[in-house]
Design a protein around this motif. Sequence first.
Motif, short mmCIF file in Angstrom:
data_model
loop_
_atom_site.label_atom_id
_atom_site.label_comp_id
_atom_site.label_asym_id
_atom_site.label_seq_id
_atom_site.Cartn_x
_atom_site.Cartn_y
_atom_site.Cartn_z
N LEU A 64 -17.92 -17.92 11.18
CA LEU A 64 -18.20 -17.21 12.73
C LEU A 64 -18.47 -17.52 13.74
N GLY A 65 -18.17 -18.89 14.21
CA GLY A 65 -18.07 -19.90 15.16
C GLY A 65 -16.80 -19.10 15.49
N HIS A 66 -15.27 -19.30 14.08
CA HIS A 66 -14.05 -18.78 14.60
C HIS A 66 -13.62 -17.85 14.74
N LEU A 67 -14.83 -16.62 14.49
CA LEU A 67 -14.96 -15.12 15.36
C LEU A 67 -15.02 -14.75 17.22
N ALA A 68 -15.77 -16.09 16.95
CA ALA A 68 -16.62 -16.07 18.65
C ALA A 68 -15.63 -16.41 19.13
N GLU A 69 -14.78 -17.24 18.87
CA GLU A 69 -13.71 -18.07 19.42
C GLU A 69 -12.78 -17.11 20.17
N GLU A 71 -13.06 -13.99 19.61
CA GLU A 71 -13.13 -12.71 20.24
C GLU A 71 -13.09 -12.63 21.88
N ARG A 72 -13.25 -14.71 22.19
CA ARG A 72 -13.06 -15.15 23.36
C ARG A 72 -12.17 -14.80 24.29
N ILE A 73 -11.15 -15.90 22.98
CA ILE A 73 -9.75 -15.59 23.30
C ILE A 73 -9.02 -14.34 23.46
N PHE A 74 -8.33 -13.52 22.65
CA PHE A 74 -8.18 -12.15 22.60
C PHE A 74 -8.79 -11.51 23.94
N GLY A 75 -10.37 -11.10 23.87
CA GLY A 75 -10.78 -10.50 25.38
C GLY A 75 -10.31 -11.03 26.49
N TYR A 76 -9.28 -12.63 26.89
CA TYR A 76 -9.72 -12.79 28.01
C TYR A 76 -8.20 -12.96 27.94
N ARG A 77 -6.78 -12.41 26.50
CA ARG A 77 -6.19 -12.54 27.27
C ARG A 77 -5.94 -10.58 27.60
N ALA A 78 -6.42 -10.14 26.74
CA ALA A 78 -6.77 -8.34 27.44
C ALA A 78 -6.84 -7.96 29.24
N LEU A 79 -8.17 -9.25 29.39
CA LEU A 79 -8.87 -9.57 30.71
C LEU A 79 -6.79 -9.19 31.44
N GLY A 91 -0.99 -20.37 23.04
CA GLY A 91 -1.35 -20.31 21.88
C GLY A 91 -2.72 -20.32 21.36
N PHE A 92 -3.16 -20.84 20.39
CA PHE A 92 -3.94 -21.98 20.00
C PHE A 92 -4.27 -22.04 17.93
N ASP A 93 -4.50 -23.00 18.31
CA ASP A 93 -4.27 -23.09 16.34
C ASP A 93 -5.31 -23.39 16.16
N GLN A 94 -6.44 -22.31 15.20
CA GLN A 94 -7.54 -22.48 14.72
C GLN A 94 -8.32 -23.97 14.29
N ASP A 95 -7.12 -24.34 13.12
CA ASP A 95 -7.34 -25.59 12.44
C ASP A 95 -7.83 -26.78 13.54
N ASP A 96 -7.06 -26.74 14.95
CA ASP A 96 -7.20 -28.04 15.79
C ASP A 96 -8.85 -27.18 16.46
N TYR A 97 -8.61 -26.05 16.31
CA TYR A 97 -10.20 -25.92 17.42
C TYR A 97 -11.38 -25.90 16.35
N MET A 98 -10.53 -26.21 14.72
CA MET A 98 -11.95 -25.76 14.64
C MET A 98 -12.76 -27.48 13.73
N ARG A 99 -11.39 -28.57 14.14
CA ARG A 99 -11.48 -29.96 14.11
C ARG A 99 -12.49 -30.40 15.12
N GLU A 100 -12.46 -29.63 16.62
CA GLU A 100 -13.41 -30.10 17.66
C GLU A 100 -14.73 -29.32 17.57
N ALA A 101 -15.11 -28.70 17.25
CA ALA A 101 -15.99 -27.78 17.01
C ALA A 101 -17.42 -28.25 16.11
N ASN A 102 -18.87 -27.63 16.20
CA ASN A 102 -19.76 -28.25 15.79
C ASN A 102 -20.56 -26.80 14.97
N TYR A 103 -19.72 -25.86 14.56
CA TYR A 103 -20.49 -24.84 13.72
C TYR A 103 -21.64 -25.32 13.65
N ASN A 104 -21.32 -26.23 12.38
CA ASN A 104 -22.35 -25.86 11.18
C ASN A 104 -23.12 -27.38 11.60
#
Length: 171
Positions: A64-69, A71-79, A91-104
């Motif tokens: 869910l956290g990845h989906l929000a990220e 969504e935010r990034i694709f929307g920003y690019r589209a804007l 670009g962004f590396d989803q695994d790098d982002y996940m390591r820095e997130a606290n979704y759990n």
Amino acid sequence: MISRPDAAEYASFYADYVSRVPEGDVCEILEAQLREYKEVFTRVSEELAAKPRSENEWTLKQVLGHLAEAERIFGYRALRISRGDQTPLAGFDQDDYMREANYNQRTVPDLLAEFEHLRRANICLFRSLDEAASRRIGTASDAAVSVRALVFITSGHAGRHLQLVQERYEL
């Protein structure tokens, strides 16, 4: 209504996402996906959502956290691209982002609410685009991409993750 992009409007690694989007109004499809996510994730317990199925797999909260990220990034690019901004977007590396997130450490309702707000904001943006804006092309992740391709990528990406969640968790 935003028309389906041509294959030349996005990098080949996005082809699967674009192909997953059924025929019809993509904004209505985005709304239907949101309803489906809400239906599926309101049935998920906090315990189930915080436990990975295997050692190297994301938890449902992380999905869910990845989906929000995304969504935010694709929307920003589209804007940016829709407004004629030709600055190449990283670009962004989803695994790098996940390591820095606290979704759990967050709750399922909180994560779902964030995704919902971002999805609704993106739908408003996407519906506001005229044909010319939807066809504008910029650069993201070192590849040319049109705004309308980003709209379809947004839908296909979320659709793919929903399919995986439903299959793997039998939800």
